[in-house]
Write a protein that holds these residues in place. Structure first.
Motif, PDB file in Angstrom:
ATOM      1  N   GLN A   1      -5.932 -17.719  11.715  1.00  0.00           N
ATOM      2  CA  GLN A   1      -6.485 -17.398  13.033  1.00  0.00           C
ATOM      3  C   GLN A   1      -7.102 -15.993  13.062  1.00  0.00           C
ATOM      4  O   GLN A   1      -7.672 -15.598  14.082  1.00  0.00           O
TER       5      GLN A   1
ATOM      6  N   GLU B   1     -12.667 -11.600  16.253  1.00  0.00           N
ATOM      7  CA  GLU B   1     -13.883 -11.784  17.087  1.00  0.00           C
ATOM      8  C   GLU B   1     -13.603 -11.445  18.542  1.00  0.00           C
ATOM      9  O   GLU B   1     -14.439 -10.901  19.244  1.00  0.00           O
TER      10      GLU B   1
ATOM     11  N   THR C   1      -2.249 -17.158  22.823  1.00  0.00           N
ATOM     12  CA  THR C   1      -3.664 -16.978  23.143  1.00  0.00           C
ATOM     13  C   THR C   1      -3.863 -16.675  24.638  1.00  0.00           C
ATOM     14  O   THR C   1      -4.696 -15.851  24.994  1.00  0.00           O
TER      15      THR C   1
ATOM     16  N   LEU D   1     -10.659 -15.475  14.362  1.00  0.00           N
ATOM     17  CA  LEU D   1     -10.808 -15.701  15.808  1.00  0.00           C
ATOM     18  C   LEU D   1     -10.227 -14.541  16.615  1.00  0.00           C
ATOM     19  O   LEU D   1     -10.824 -14.085  17.592  1.00  0.00           O
ATOM     20  N   TYR D   2      -9.048 -14.061  16.196  1.00  0.00           N
ATOM     21  CA  TYR D   2      -8.442 -12.918  16.886  1.00  0.00           C
ATOM     22  C   TYR D   2      -9.358 -11.699  16.791  1.00  0.00           C
ATOM     23  O   TYR D   2      -9.513 -10.940  17.749  1.00  0.00           O
TER      24      TYR D   2
END
Lengths: 427, 307
Positions: free
Chosen positions: A105, A111, A87, A108-109
């Protein structure tokens, strides 16, 4: 003043020289003898040692098939903070062209704008339906799933045969089997709950089953339309039943790690059941080669056949900021070829992620594998990843139930509070 | 040649210009450490403060300012309250126990006993052991089939055998024992250095005045150990408020929330991608340590000057 000024210039010059020297260390683009540009494709992952499987073979063959391409594989184990490193690197725009990630994930990645849309890649149509359902984001695929791991119920088949017990297929049969083992003076289930892992298997399996019937369950809970204390309380009740009836190894479980002491105790042969995953097969074999066991889906269902709980393990992502996006996608295509992906899947003791792909086969996984082949599978409910921290109050509540210091209602209340916290902080 | 001594050094210093001899040479010497401090402490601290007002998830840099929301949530968070209580209990008990036991150890080691050097090394050795290794050693000792339960069964007290780390009533106590064991040698060394700096004249004078045994310790030695007490109390408070490694390795904060501390809770929230919230708790922890240390330091310093 003059003296200081001179010194300042000297220091500045020294610093500049150092910077220039370090800058010079960067490798210039090279060309091969045939004039092709030499490219280094950076690949960042967590598989190393025995877990590496045939990754290095795939890389070697890919390099041989692509002149001038070198794949640089860098691995950091998950226990050493892989997630933190990836990250940070993604945020600093300094990461690999291809990287391993956990499918949970993806949102989230996405976004954050770190990953490339892979929907048009040829391997996508081969990904099995359950995974497509679980991994797509608004109908698009952003990762290539490499494997499916299964989690279920390990049965001590020697003990079951001695006591004339069939491998249970429903919750009722499971309780009956436990009762028979208990009556024979043995402890039915060995759990390792120092970190709540064993208890959480009941939770995951049961909410996975529920999501098969109600695909919106996860979204409804995560959005606050359904309260965890009502919608997700059934597995806590089931766990409390096992504890109340004395079917587990009791408070000893809280001093054990599931994959260490609890597994060793199970393989020792004194317990009837153990909750675990497909990847434990080799470890069990090593600890006690003569131990007879079978993995089957964990039967928390009231009726019918149980669902095999699948966990999408490692997935590959292509970095949106990669200079070599096409080559990175080509690397994934190369890996997706049956000869490479099948060998990889088997090296991970896992089930295939592709239709028609080959899975790891082991006689002790047969019942679980049959459920997988029939498509009788479930996974963690979609949408609930948003509130996956409900796991915490769930397992902590179960630990307190085990110690007689908490109730099912307390656990439900804590889960409701955690969800509220999650909604407040993440929105 | 006789050197002239200035009558007003402060004014002289003001008059002097900063040059390589009196300032920049020393600045260069301190520069590497200053840079490290700046990069690894100062900037992260400032950014933590900023992040605590956002909903940063640790992945996306596209985050929003959320004002005091993280702090408000923290005040209503039951797990945070439990972790704060545990941390407070841990700090108080460890600080008292560690100082009491290390003081006794130092007094023992200060006496003329045989193999004093070897005993000192042995007592100091646990400090050199990594926290995770310490945790493994004590996890084995407290294990269901570990040393304590085996001994209890051997002497016919099997009924007292427990799942020590799995029982919410004992888990925090067990971790405290492991932590104190690790740091007794460290604190004892500081007390010992202080003990050895006490002038024998003072002790002899006290003896002539009739202060012997307990009286001599109570009225002479203990007050003179004030500097070591200050250092030991302050370092143990700061260290224990931030305790993470040994707890995580021994109990992972469980069972339930029985051994959850503020530091383990911060990491737990980071693992859930609640970086903004975790940063708010870190800032709260920083101020808690600051306020308590200022108060305790003030008290202990006052005690030192009274001595």
């Amino acid at each position: 003043m003059k003296k200081v000024g001179k010194m300042g210039w000297k220091l500045g010059a020294l610093l500049l020289a150092a910077v220039l020297c370090l800058g010079g260390c960067g490798a210039p683009a090279n060309e091969t003898d045939s004039g092709t540009e030499e490219i280094t494709l950076k690949f960042f992952g967590w598989k190393m040692g025995a877990e590496e499987g045939n990754i290095m073979d795939i890389i070697a063959d890919f390099e041989a098939a692509h002149e001038g391409v070198t794949v640089e594989y860098e691995a950091i184990p998950t226990s050493n903070g892989y997630d933190d490193v990836i990250t940070s690197r993604l945020a600093a725009k300094d990461t690999a062209d291809v990287f391993m990630g956990n499918a949970t994930q993806t949102e989230l990645y996405l976004e954050a704008g770190y990953i490339e849309d892979l929907s048009d890649q040829p391997w996508v149509e081969r990904v099995n339906d359950t995974l497509i359902e679980n991994l797509n984001q608004d109908g698009k695929m952003y990762s290539m799933p490499l494997e499916n791991s299964g989690i279920g119920l390990f049965s001590n088949t020697n003990m079951l045969q001695e006591l004339n017990i069939a491998i249970p297929e429903t919750w009722g049969e499971f309780l009956d089997a436990c009762e028979t083992i208990k009556q024979a003076g043995k402890t039915p289930i060995v759990m390792g709950d120092k970190s709540g892992w064993s208890a959480l298997r009941i939770y995951f399996q049961d909410i996975g089953n529920m999501a098969v019937e109600d695909p919106n369950l996860g979204y409804d809970v995560a959005e606050g339309k359904k309260k965890p204390s009502e919608a997700l309380i059934s597995p806590i009740e089931k766990y409390a039943t096992l504890v109340e009836k004395g079917y587990t190894n009791g408070e000893a479980a809280l001093g054990m790690q599931w994959n260490d002491q609890a597994l060793t105790e199970f393989v020792g042969g004194n317990y009837g059941f153990f909750f675990g995953g497909t990847w434990l097969v080799n470890q069990m074999q090593e600890v006690n080669p003569n131990f007879q066991y079978q993995l089957s889906p964990l039967p928390v269902n009231e009726e019918g056949k149980p669902y095999a709980y699948l966990m999408t393990g490692t997935s590959l992502f292509v970095n949106k900021d990669s200079k070599y996006k096409d080559l990175a996608k080509e690397f994934l295509n190369f890996w997706a070829q049956p000869e490479y992906l099948n060998a990889y899947t088997k090296s991970q003791s896992a089930f295939t992620s592709m239709v028609g792909g080959e899975s790891y086969e082991h006689e002790n996984l047969k019942i679980f594998a049959d459920a997988f082949k029939e498509g009788r599978v479930c996974t963690f409910p979609r949408g609930l990843e948003f509130a996956d921290n409900l796991n915490q109050p769930a397992y902590k509540g179960m630990q307190m139930i085990l110690m007689g210091q908490g109730t099912v209602e307390d656990t439900g209340k804590d889960m409701d509070e955690q969800l509220q916290k999650s909604i407040t902080l993440k929105k | 040649m006789e050197r002239q001594i200035s009558m007003n050094p402060k004014r002289d210093l003001r008059k002097r210009r900063l040059n390589f001899e009196n300032f920049y040479a020393y600045l260069i010497m301190a520069l590497p450490l200053l840079i490290v401090y700046l990069i690894f402490f100062f900037i992260p601290s400032i950014s933590s403060f900023f992040i605590s007002f956002t909903n940063y998830n640790g992945i996306s840099l596209d985050f929003d300012m959320v004002g005091l929301k993280n702090y408000q949530t923290m005040l209503q968070d039951q797990v945070f309250r439990a972790s704060f209580t545990n941390t407070f209990v841990f700090t108080i008990v460890v600080s008292l126990l560690q100082n009491l036991l290390s003081l006794l150890t130092a007094l023992g080691l200060n006496a003329r006993i045989r193999m004093r050097g070897a005993i000192r090394t042995m007592i100091f050795a646990p400090v050199l052991i990594n926290a995770v290794v310490t945790a493994y050693i004590w996890t084995y000792i407290f294990d269901t089939n570990g040393l304590i339960n085996t001994l209890l069964r051997a002497v016919g007290l099997g009924g007292l055998a427990q799942t020590w780390l799995g029982n919410p009533d004992y888990a925090l106590g067990c971790v405290i024992v492991a932590h104190v064991w690790r740091f007794i040698g460290y604190s004892a060394l500081i007390y010992l250095a202080n003990l050895q700096s006490i002038s024998s004249d003072v002790l002899e004078a006290a003896e002539i005045d009739g202060a012997v045994g307990w009286k001599r310790f109570r009225y002479v030695v203990f007050p003179l150990l004030a500097p070591a007490t200050t250092i030991n109390i302050i370092t143990s408070i700061a260290g224990t408020f931030k305790v993470f490694d040994i707890i995580f390795a021994m109990t992972e904060g469980g069972p339930g929330n029985a051994t959850e501390t503020i530091a383990t809770y911060i990491v737990r929230n980071m693992n859930e991608n609640l970086y903004g919230y975790a940063a708010a708790i870190s800032i709260a922890l920083f101020f808690i340590i600051l306020v308590i240390n200022v108060f305790v330091y003030g008290f202990l310093k006052k005690r030192e000057t009274q001595v």
